[in-house]
Design a protein around this motif. Structure first.
Motif, PDB file in Angstrom:
ATOM      1  N   THR A 547       0.908  -1.382   0.099  1.00  0.00           N
ATOM      2  CA  THR A 547      -0.281   0.186   0.423  1.00  0.00           C
ATOM      3  C   THR A 547       0.691   1.381   0.050  1.00  0.00           C
ATOM      4  O   THR A 547       2.540   1.239   0.261  1.00  0.00           O
ATOM      5  CB  THR A 547      -1.063  -0.219   1.576  1.00  0.00           C
ATOM      6  N   MET A 548      -0.020   2.098  -0.611  1.00  0.00           N
ATOM      7  CA  MET A 548       0.930   3.636  -0.195  1.00  0.00           C
ATOM      8  C   MET A 548       0.821   4.291   0.844  1.00  0.00           C
ATOM      9  O   MET A 548       0.846   5.574   1.049  1.00  0.00           O
ATOM     10  CB  MET A 548       0.229   4.596  -2.165  1.00  0.00           C
ATOM     11  N   TYR A 549       0.423   3.625   1.683  1.00  0.00           N
ATOM     12  CA  TYR A 549      -0.070   4.396   3.260  1.00  0.00           C
ATOM     13  C   TYR A 549       0.455   3.427   4.396  1.00  0.00           C
ATOM     14  O   TYR A 549      -0.237   2.404   3.881  1.00  0.00           O
ATOM     15  CB  TYR A 549      -0.966   5.356   3.536  1.00  0.00           C
ATOM     16  N   PRO A 550       0.493   3.663   5.955  1.00  0.00           N
ATOM     17  CA  PRO A 550       1.187   4.977   5.714  1.00  0.00           C
ATOM     18  C   PRO A 550       2.556   5.518   5.516  1.00  0.00           C
ATOM     19  O   PRO A 550       3.019   3.774   4.952  1.00  0.00           O
ATOM     20  CB  PRO A 550       1.403   5.217   7.223  1.00  0.00           C
ATOM     21  N   ILE A 551       3.057   6.208   5.604  1.00  0.00           N
ATOM     22  CA  ILE A 551       4.851   6.802   4.861  1.00  0.00           C
ATOM     23  C   ILE A 551       5.217   5.894   6.069  1.00  0.00           C
ATOM     24  O   ILE A 551       5.045   6.149   6.700  1.00  0.00           O
ATOM     25  CB  ILE A 551       4.714   8.068   4.788  1.00  0.00           C
ATOM     26  N   MET A 552       6.647   4.794   6.257  1.00  0.00           N
ATOM     27  CA  MET A 552       6.994   4.429   6.992  1.00  0.00           C
ATOM     28  C   MET A 552       8.308   5.280   7.550  1.00  0.00           C
ATOM     29  O   MET A 552       8.759   5.125   7.619  1.00  0.00           O
ATOM     30  CB  MET A 552       7.021   3.127   6.888  1.00  0.00           C
ATOM     31  N   GLY A 553       8.353   5.539   5.983  1.00  0.00           N
ATOM     32  CA  GLY A 553      10.329   6.305   5.993  1.00  0.00           C
ATOM     33  C   GLY A 553      10.360   6.451   4.997  1.00  0.00           C
ATOM     34  O   GLY A 553       9.672   6.863   3.638  1.00  0.00           O
ATOM     35  N   ALA A 554      11.664   7.080   4.752  1.00  0.00           N
ATOM     36  CA  ALA A 554      12.242   7.201   3.274  1.00  0.00           C
ATOM     37  C   ALA A 554      13.793   5.819   3.387  1.00  0.00           C
ATOM     38  O   ALA A 554      14.336   5.997   3.823  1.00  0.00           O
ATOM     39  CB  ALA A 554      12.620   8.581   3.886  1.00  0.00           C
ATOM     40  N   LEU A 555      13.998   5.997   2.336  1.00  0.00           N
ATOM     41  CA  LEU A 555      14.932   5.626   1.721  1.00  0.00           C
ATOM     42  C   LEU A 555      16.800   7.036   0.333  1.00  0.00           C
ATOM     43  O   LEU A 555      15.776   7.223  -0.275  1.00  0.00           O
ATOM     44  CB  LEU A 555      15.537   4.738   0.484  1.00  0.00           C
ATOM     45  N   ARG A 556      17.652   7.097   1.348  1.00  0.00           N
ATOM     46  CA  ARG A 556      18.308   8.415   0.559  1.00  0.00           C
ATOM     47  C   ARG A 556      19.570   8.016   0.427  1.00  0.00           C
ATOM     48  O   ARG A 556      20.253   7.376   1.398  1.00  0.00           O
ATOM     49  CB  ARG A 556      18.241   9.896   0.866  1.00  0.00           C
ATOM     50  N   PHE A 566      16.131   6.103   7.158  1.00  0.00           N
ATOM     51  CA  PHE A 566      15.027   7.069   7.527  1.00  0.00           C
ATOM     52  C   PHE A 566      13.582   6.323   7.979  1.00  0.00           C
ATOM     53  O   PHE A 566      12.699   5.510   6.801  1.00  0.00           O
ATOM     54  CB  PHE A 566      15.047   8.088   6.849  1.00  0.00           C
ATOM     55  N   ARG A 567      13.630   6.562   9.406  1.00  0.00           N
ATOM     56  CA  ARG A 567      12.153   6.223   9.906  1.00  0.00           C
ATOM     57  C   ARG A 567      11.161   7.472  10.164  1.00  0.00           C
ATOM     58  O   ARG A 567      11.954   7.959  10.958  1.00  0.00           O
ATOM     59  CB  ARG A 567      12.256   5.112  11.274  1.00  0.00           C
ATOM     60  N   LEU A 571       5.290  12.384  16.126  1.00  0.00           N
ATOM     61  CA  LEU A 571       5.690  13.365  17.668  1.00  0.00           C
ATOM     62  C   LEU A 571       4.901  14.092  18.327  1.00  0.00           C
ATOM     63  O   LEU A 571       4.735  13.939  19.148  1.00  0.00           O
ATOM     64  CB  LEU A 571       6.701  14.684  17.570  1.00  0.00           C
ATOM     65  N   ALA A 572       3.481  14.018  17.460  1.00  0.00           N
ATOM     66  CA  ALA A 572       2.096  15.055  17.894  1.00  0.00           C
ATOM     67  C   ALA A 572       1.727  15.313  16.663  1.00  0.00           C
ATOM     68  O   ALA A 572       1.925  15.167  15.414  1.00  0.00           O
ATOM     69  CB  ALA A 572       2.148  16.544  18.470  1.00  0.00           C
ATOM     70  N   PRO A 573       0.001  15.364  16.376  1.00  0.00           N
ATOM     71  CA  PRO A 573      -0.822  15.494  15.555  1.00  0.00           C
ATOM     72  C   PRO A 573      -0.277  16.566  14.851  1.00  0.00           C
ATOM     73  O   PRO A 573       0.122  17.828  14.808  1.00  0.00           O
ATOM     74  CB  PRO A 573      -2.299  15.939  16.212  1.00  0.00           C
ATOM     75  N   GLY A 574       0.702  16.489  13.606  1.00  0.00           N
ATOM     76  CA  GLY A 574       0.797  17.026  12.417  1.00  0.00           C
ATOM     77  C   GLY A 574       2.007  17.429  12.345  1.00  0.00           C
ATOM     78  O   GLY A 574       2.589  18.215  11.497  1.00  0.00           O
ATOM     79  N   GLU A 575       3.019  16.926  13.714  1.00  0.00           N
ATOM     80  CA  GLU A 575       4.389  17.001  13.974  1.00  0.00           C
ATOM     81  C   GLU A 575       4.643  15.989  13.727  1.00  0.00           C
ATOM     82  O   GLU A 575       4.638  15.007  14.212  1.00  0.00           O
ATOM     83  CB  GLU A 575       4.419  17.755  15.312  1.00  0.00           C
ATOM     84  N   GLU A 576       5.835  16.363  13.310  1.00  0.00           N
ATOM     85  CA  GLU A 576       6.397  14.736  12.378  1.00  0.00           C
ATOM     86  C   GLU A 576       8.048  14.724  12.263  1.00  0.00           C
ATOM     87  O   GLU A 576       8.406  15.659  11.437  1.00  0.00           O
ATOM     88  CB  GLU A 576       5.641  13.133  11.028  1.00  0.00           C
ATOM     89  N   GLU A 577       8.693  13.726  12.306  1.00  0.00           N
ATOM     90  CA  GLU A 577      10.180  14.305  11.447  1.00  0.00           C
ATOM     91  C   GLU A 577      10.309  12.371  11.198  1.00  0.00           C
ATOM     92  O   GLU A 577      10.120  11.587  11.502  1.00  0.00           O
ATOM     93  CB  GLU A 577      10.697  14.512  13.291  1.00  0.00           C
ATOM     94  N   TYR A 578      12.133  12.310  10.538  1.00  0.00           N
ATOM     95  CA  TYR A 578      12.305  11.700   9.625  1.00  0.00           C
ATOM     96  C   TYR A 578      13.373  11.762  10.628  1.00  0.00           C
ATOM     97  O   TYR A 578      14.327  12.284  10.489  1.00  0.00           O
ATOM     98  CB  TYR A 578      12.746  11.646   8.029  1.00  0.00           C
ATOM     99  N   ARG A 579      13.961   9.813  11.311  1.00  0.00           N
ATOM    100  CA  ARG A 579      15.078  10.054  12.335  1.00  0.00           C
ATOM    101  C   ARG A 579      15.961   8.416  11.145  1.00  0.00           C
ATOM    102  O   ARG A 579      15.408   7.932  11.392  1.00  0.00           O
ATOM    103  CB  ARG A 579      14.850   9.432  13.464  1.00  0.00           C
ATOM    104  N   LEU A 580      17.675   9.347  10.804  1.00  0.00           N
ATOM    105  CA  LEU A 580      18.360   8.300  10.435  1.00  0.00           C
ATOM    106  C   LEU A 580      18.091   6.330  11.413  1.00  0.00           C
ATOM    107  O   LEU A 580      18.583   6.868  12.631  1.00  0.00           O
ATOM    108  CB  LEU A 580      19.336   8.611  10.206  1.00  0.00           C
ATOM    109  N   ILE A 581      18.073   4.997  10.562  1.00  0.00           N
ATOM    110  CA  ILE A 581      18.079   4.352  11.031  1.00  0.00           C
ATOM    111  C   ILE A 581      19.183   3.021  10.583  1.00  0.00           C
ATOM    112  O   ILE A 581      19.606   2.413  11.022  1.00  0.00           O
ATOM    113  CB  ILE A 581      16.672   3.137  11.562  1.00  0.00           C
ATOM    114  N   GLY A 582      19.930   3.651   9.622  1.00  0.00           N
ATOM    115  CA  GLY A 582      20.420   2.517   9.105  1.00  0.00           C
ATOM    116  C   GLY A 582      20.970   3.488   7.874  1.00  0.00           C
ATOM    117  O   GLY A 582      21.108   4.200   7.282  1.00  0.00           O
ATOM    118  N   SER A 583      22.506   2.980   7.735  1.00  0.00           N
ATOM    119  CA  SER A 583      23.286   3.656   6.987  1.00  0.00           C
ATOM    120  C   SER A 583      24.032   2.485   6.027  1.00  0.00           C
ATOM    121  O   SER A 583      24.449   1.354   6.658  1.00  0.00           O
ATOM    122  CB  SER A 583      24.474   4.354   7.719  1.00  0.00           C
ATOM    123  N   PHE A 584      24.235   1.540   4.616  1.00  0.00           N
ATOM    124  CA  PHE A 584      25.031   0.864   4.008  1.00  0.00           C
ATOM    125  C   PHE A 584      25.953   1.297   2.655  1.00  0.00           C
ATOM    126  O   PHE A 584      25.377   2.806   2.637  1.00  0.00           O
ATOM    127  CB  PHE A 584      23.280   0.064   3.416  1.00  0.00           C
TER     128      PHE A 584
END
Length: 606
Positions: A547-556, A566-567, A571-584
């Motif tokens: 599915t295309m929802y929800p967004i779990m993270g990103a690959l950059r 990134f995950r 954080l709160a309604p309308g507030e979010e952030e992408y946090r690095l969880i892996g590096s390859f």
């Protein structure tokens, strides 16, 4: 690192200790580990009797696993339980039993422990505790021979990468021949390092590769294992003690050091000496190959050191830790960008689009400056994802204009190319996502660089002396026709002329058709040609399942850097952030991405 198993062990031991399988351990020796006697080595004899199966077909086979069998690599932990009044746990009232607030690292190497326990119904292991540590350590440090405590089964993965612990750990780095940089602080930090430096694989590695150890400690008198340093040096390791001093030490009750003085000492030792970090690691390019072991570093110190090391070229995925505080700080410090948030909000804000334009442009420019002549850049945030109904061709053309303007600012003449209709007669056609793009390009406002921009198609005839760089917009195959023959001819012509080609959002995979075009025949050659292009930029969102929802993270990925997972955190309604969880080092496969998410979830629960 503290894995999900070790983190769960600590939580279970503290909240519901009756659910932990405890093994009785007897203190055999309590001996000095430092010159001033403040640091103590506890030699424990853990009950470890198992029955052996004997028979005509089976001879001396263990009926069950021994306790020591779980101790495989340096950096593993046990939970400890003791009687609050200092007596033995045997016969201690239930209300007096206390579980140590921290897991204790085994200080003897796995090989030593197995050797000493081979012919016994017990396992002999060592713990390192300090009389200046927390309340648990202070009580344990005063226990004499004959005292009894309880220990859990051995847990943890030892020194491993938080990003990819299954594939990148101490043993994998030894097998790969990577130079080792070990940074330890305090009593809690030196215990797993001592287990590693006494481990036969590390000793053998030190004979052929650089092993540099930097140990932060209060003073020479309080430094643990001082008498063993010469043994490590004889094996080939370089041991550098860094004495912080009591005035600057910030032990925090756990025998670990932090603070400005420790950071200054490390900065001078690692980066300020003659030759800098390459001199420490033994070569100009050693930083890119090095593996770094953190042990006992406080969160801020671990984060600061991680930033400095990654700036010097050390791969963030080869920074190995065995304690959670350093692991979390290492991940947070390794994050290189702040990805825009609320990407499900359509249309995207102008600032969001500008961020992606700039990110793509800077990566491509670095690749071209490095001498790359075949470059691809792929960005598929929602407005650039042709699989979404919110796909916006204007966003793609704005990204191309940003890149073309940056190239023109360097004095280059840029030719922007869109593939021509493929096929003949009534069977000729272009992909729906590129329909009308050639006309739109000529109607766009190209600003001050308009005189340096020209337009064309994907053919070898477009390569001439009037252009210096070729930017191709989304070249792709269609049913019944392949763009690859035209692209191969154009690439060959540009290569002969020494002019770079940049493919923006290409889709060059085979598309099956009834006419047999792009079938099995020639597929390997087509794939090999596509692989001749270097990935300068890649960004895509990660979703749950299909599915295309929800967004779990990103690959950059940006040229010159690692592939980062990134995950997305709400954080709160309308507030979010992408946090690095892996590096390859290379584009990760789905299982590796899943493992990175699982490790992040485990760290959060801990």
């Amino acid at each position: 690192m503290i894995t999900a198993t070790a983190a769960a062990l600590l939580q279970t031991a503290q909240t519901v200790p009756d659910q932990v399988v405890w093994h009785q351990a007897t203190v055999v020796e309590n001996r000095e580990a430092s010159a001033d006697g403040s640091v103590r080595t506890l030699l424990l004899s853990v009950e470890d009797h198992v029955n052996f199966l004997e028979g005509r077909k089976v001879r001396h086979v263990q009926e069950n696993r021994r306790w020591i069998d779980d101790y495989r690599v340096p950096g593993q932990f046990v939970a400890a339980r003791y009687c609050a009044d200092g007596t033995s746990t045997e016969g201690c009232a239930a209300g007096s039993l206390r579980v140590a607030q921290r897991l204790l690292c085994l200080a003897s190497s796995p090989y030593e422990a197995r050797r000493d326990s081979a012919m016994l119904d017990a396992s002999l292991v060592e713990l390192l505790v300090s009389r200046n540590g927390d309340a648990d350590e202070r009580l344990l440090a005063e226990m004499g021979p004959g005292a009894m405590i309880d220990v859990s089964r051995v847990a943890g993965d030892g020194f491993a990468s938080l990003f990819n612990p299954k594939d990148i750990n101490l043993m994998a780095c030894l097998e790969g021949g990577h130079p080792l940089l070990v940074v330890a602080a305090g009593v809690r930090g030196i215990a797993p390092v001592r287990a590693a430096l006494s481990w036969t694989p590390v000793l053998a590695h030190a004979g052929s590769c650089r092993v540099a150890v930097f140990f932060l400690t209060d003073s020479q008198a309080s430094a643990p294992y001082l008498v063993e340093w010469d043994t490590w040096r004889e094996a080939g390791a370089q041991v550098h003690p860094l004495y912080v001093g009591e005035a600057a030490a910030a032990a925090g009750g756990n025998g670990g050091l932090a603070g400005a003085s420790a950071e200054i000492l490390l900065d001078r030792a690692l980066f300020g000496a003659e030759g800098g970090l390459p001199g420490v690691l033994g070569g100009a390019h050693a930083a890119k190959e090095a593996a770094v072991l953190f042990s006992g570093l406080g969160g801020e110190l671990a984060a600061s050191l991680t930033r400095r090391l990654t700036q010097q070229g050390v791969a963030s995925e080869r920074i190995l830790v065995c304690d959670l505080s350093a692991a979390v700080s290492t991940v947070e410090a390794a994050a290189s960008v702040a990805i825009p948030t609320n990407l499900n909000t359509i249309p995207h804000a102008r600032e969001t689009r500008k961020w992606f334009y700039s990110d793509l442009t800077s990566a491509v420019m670095r690749a071209l400056e490095a001498g790359e002549t075949r470059v691809t850049a792929r960005s598929t945030f929602p407005e650039l994802n042709t699989e979404f109904d919110v796909y916006r061709i204007g966003t793609l053309l704005e990204a191309v204009r940003e890149l073309a303007a940056a190239l023109a600012a360097q004095g280059k003449r840029v030719r922007v190319c869109v593939q021509q209709p493929l096929g003949q007669g009534v069977f000729a056609g272009t992909p729906l996502s590129l329909n009308g793009v050639s006309r739109i390009l000529r109607q766009m406002d190209w600003g001050a660089c308009a005189d340096q921009i020209s337009f064309g198609s994907v053919t070898a005839e477009e390569v001439n002396d009037e252009s210096d760089v070729f930017v191709l917009i989304a070249p792709q195959n269609i049913v019944g026709h392949s763009i690859l023959p035209f692209l191969q001819e154009m690439t060959a012509a540009a290569g002969t002329a020494g002019k770079p080609m940049v493919l923006i959002n290409p889709k060059l995979g085979d598309i099956q058709s009834a006419g047999g075009v792009m079938s099995i025949r020639g597929r390997q050659e087509r794939m090999d040609f596509v692989d001749t292009y270097t990935v300068a930029y890649h960004f895509r969102l990660l979703y749950k399942g299909v599915t295309m929802y929800p967004i779990m993270g990103a690959l950059r990925h940006s040229y010159g850097g690692p592939w980062e997972v990134f995950r997305r955190l709400q954080l709160a309604p309308g507030e979010e952030e992408y946090r690095l969880i892996g590096s390859f080092e290379q584009e990760p496969k789905p299982p590796a991405i899943t493992d990175a998410f699982r490790a992040a979830w485990a760290a959060q629960q801990a």
